[in-house]
Design an enzyme around this catalytic site. Structure first.
Site, PDB file in Angstrom:
ATOM      1  N   ASP A 197       0.879  -1.165   0.000  1.00  0.00           N
ATOM      2  CA  ASP A 197       0.000   0.000   0.000  1.00  0.00           C
ATOM      3  C   ASP A 197       0.924   1.224   0.000  1.00  0.00           C
ATOM      4  O   ASP A 197       2.127   1.103   0.266  1.00  0.00           O
ATOM      5  CB  ASP A 197      -0.883  -0.026   1.242  1.00  0.00           C
ATOM      6  CG  ASP A 197      -1.700   1.240   1.405  1.00  0.00           C
ATOM      7  OD1 ASP A 197      -2.421   1.602   0.466  1.00  0.00           O
ATOM      8  OD2 ASP A 197      -1.578   1.875   2.465  1.00  0.00           O
TER       9      ASP A 197
ATOM     10  N   ASP B 103      -0.087   5.146   1.052  1.00  0.00           N
ATOM     11  CA  ASP B 103      -0.305   6.122   2.122  1.00  0.00           C
ATOM     12  C   ASP B 103      -0.405   5.442   3.488  1.00  0.00           C
ATOM     13  O   ASP B 103      -1.261   4.579   3.698  1.00  0.00           O
ATOM     14  CB  ASP B 103      -1.579   6.924   1.850  1.00  0.00           C
ATOM     15  CG  ASP B 103      -1.505   7.677   0.531  1.00  0.00           C
ATOM     16  OD1 ASP B 103      -0.614   8.523   0.399  1.00  0.00           O
ATOM     17  OD2 ASP B 103      -2.327   7.392  -0.365  1.00  0.00           O
TER      18      ASP B 103
END
Length: 364
Positions: A22, A24
């Site tokens: 991922d 953020d």
């Protein structure tokens, strides 16, 4: 080297051949860089940010989903699409300031160097992902695949982002390891039948029990537990890290009471035991041992304890320190670094003394 994590069958099943990240909150400290943007935007329309609602953070949601909730919650005079159009330029200005989280550059470079395919799969739009990573040298070139939620049928918690990332890397889903910070991301990895390591922020504690392993920081990640090539960058008992700068601490170790103090400058994933340097005045630098612990009894959720090693007794405890953390010793073990455990404290001080005399650390 030590790892503080919760295991749930990480060595079971198919071999890990690729890693999906991922963005953020996992690799990039986007939240801290963009803090205040929403508050400033709402103020334009006479609205005040409701911190209670913000505690129920919309981490992992797509931009459209998050915008729709905000427009409804704050009764804003436009649609979700209009909200996005108005607020996005404010976020773009801040993305340039978003720093890599501790250990992010290290793990990207390590896996790439060892020929392990890596992908980036985020609920952000692909356009935004490209903008964010453009400020970080080598990131775009390192990923075999980069995917945003606008490139699949549905974003997380649906499995499509991760499944498409695996497909683009030419690896079966069961051979992929996902590294995530949000609950929706962990659920998406589970739905894709992939193994998952969670490094949740304090707001995403529900990841426990759903992930194979839960860590506090990327610095705790041990590739060999997944049959991936081990890190080879430890210098004896210390890991060199990208420097972490802190200010607002007094010589006594007490935190300065200010909204921009040292604790608020740290991401949730910066917990652990560190070594570094403290500048007390213009010409005096001291070796330090620093523990950064999670403390859910206080508003900031973190507690910093600084031990000045071999410092002179003439120091005034009202003097402020500028701190430069340059090395990492171990994971957080639920304890503060205090004199209560003198034997352990002396062991860590000895490690700090020896490591900070090495050229890799003295130059910093």
């Amino acid at each position: 080297m030590s790892c503080c994590c919760e295991f749930n069958g990480c060595n079971e099943g198919a071999k890990v051949l690729a890693v999906i990240f991922d963005l953020d909150g996992t690799l990039l400290d986007s939240e801290r860089a963009t803090r205040g943007v929403l508050n400033e935007f709402l103020a334009r329309y006479g609205k005040e940010l409701d911190m209670e609602k913000e505690e129920k953070k919309r981490l992992g949601m797509t931009q459209k989903e998050s915008a729709a909730i905000l427009v409804k919650d704050y009764e804003l005079p436009f649609t979700a699409d209009q909200f996005i159009k108005e607020i996005t330029p404010l976020y773009r200005e801040r993305w340039a300031k978003a720093k890599a989280l501790p250990g992010a550059n290290r793990i990207i470079k390590h896996l790439q160097k060892n020929g392990v395919p890596i992908a980036l799969a985020s609920n952000s739009l692909r356009e935004y992902i490209d903008a964010k990573i453009s400020y970080h040298k080598g990131w775009k070139e390192s990923f075999s695949a980069i995917l945003g939620s606008d490139q699949v049928i549905s974003g997380k918690p649906s499995p499509y982002l991760f499944e498409e990332a695996a497909k683009k890397m030419g690896v079966d889903a069961v051979n992929c390891l996902v590294i995530e910070d949000s609950l929706v991301g962990v659920k998406a990895a589970n739905a894709a039948k992939m193994k998952v390591v969670a490094i949740p922020s304090r707001r995403e504690a529900d990841c426990h029990g759903l992930a194979n392993v839960v860590l506090h920081s990327l610095l705790e990640f041990q590739p060999e537990l997944w049959a991936l090539p081990p890190f080879d960058d430890w210098l004896d008992n210390t890991l060199p890290i990208e420097p972490i700068h802190l200010s607002g601490l007094y010589v006594s170790g007490c935190l300065q009471e200010a909204t921009d103090n040292a604790i608020l400058a740290l991401p949730d994933q910066a917990v652990g035991l560190y070594i570094g340097w403290a500048k007390v005045d213009t010409d005096r630098n001291f070796k330090i041992l620093v523990s950064i612990n999670l403390d859910f009894s206080c508003v900031s959720y973190k507690k910093i304890h600084v031990c000045l090693i071999d410092a002179n007794s003439d120091l005034d405890d009202k003097q402020k320190m500028q701190i430069n953390l340059v090395g990492y010793i171990r994971a957080w073990d639920n304890k503060e670094l205090t004199s209560k455990d003198l034997e352990k404290l002396e062991e860590y001080k000895s490690i700090a003394r020896a490591s900070l005399d090495l050229p890799s650390f003295t130059c910093l």
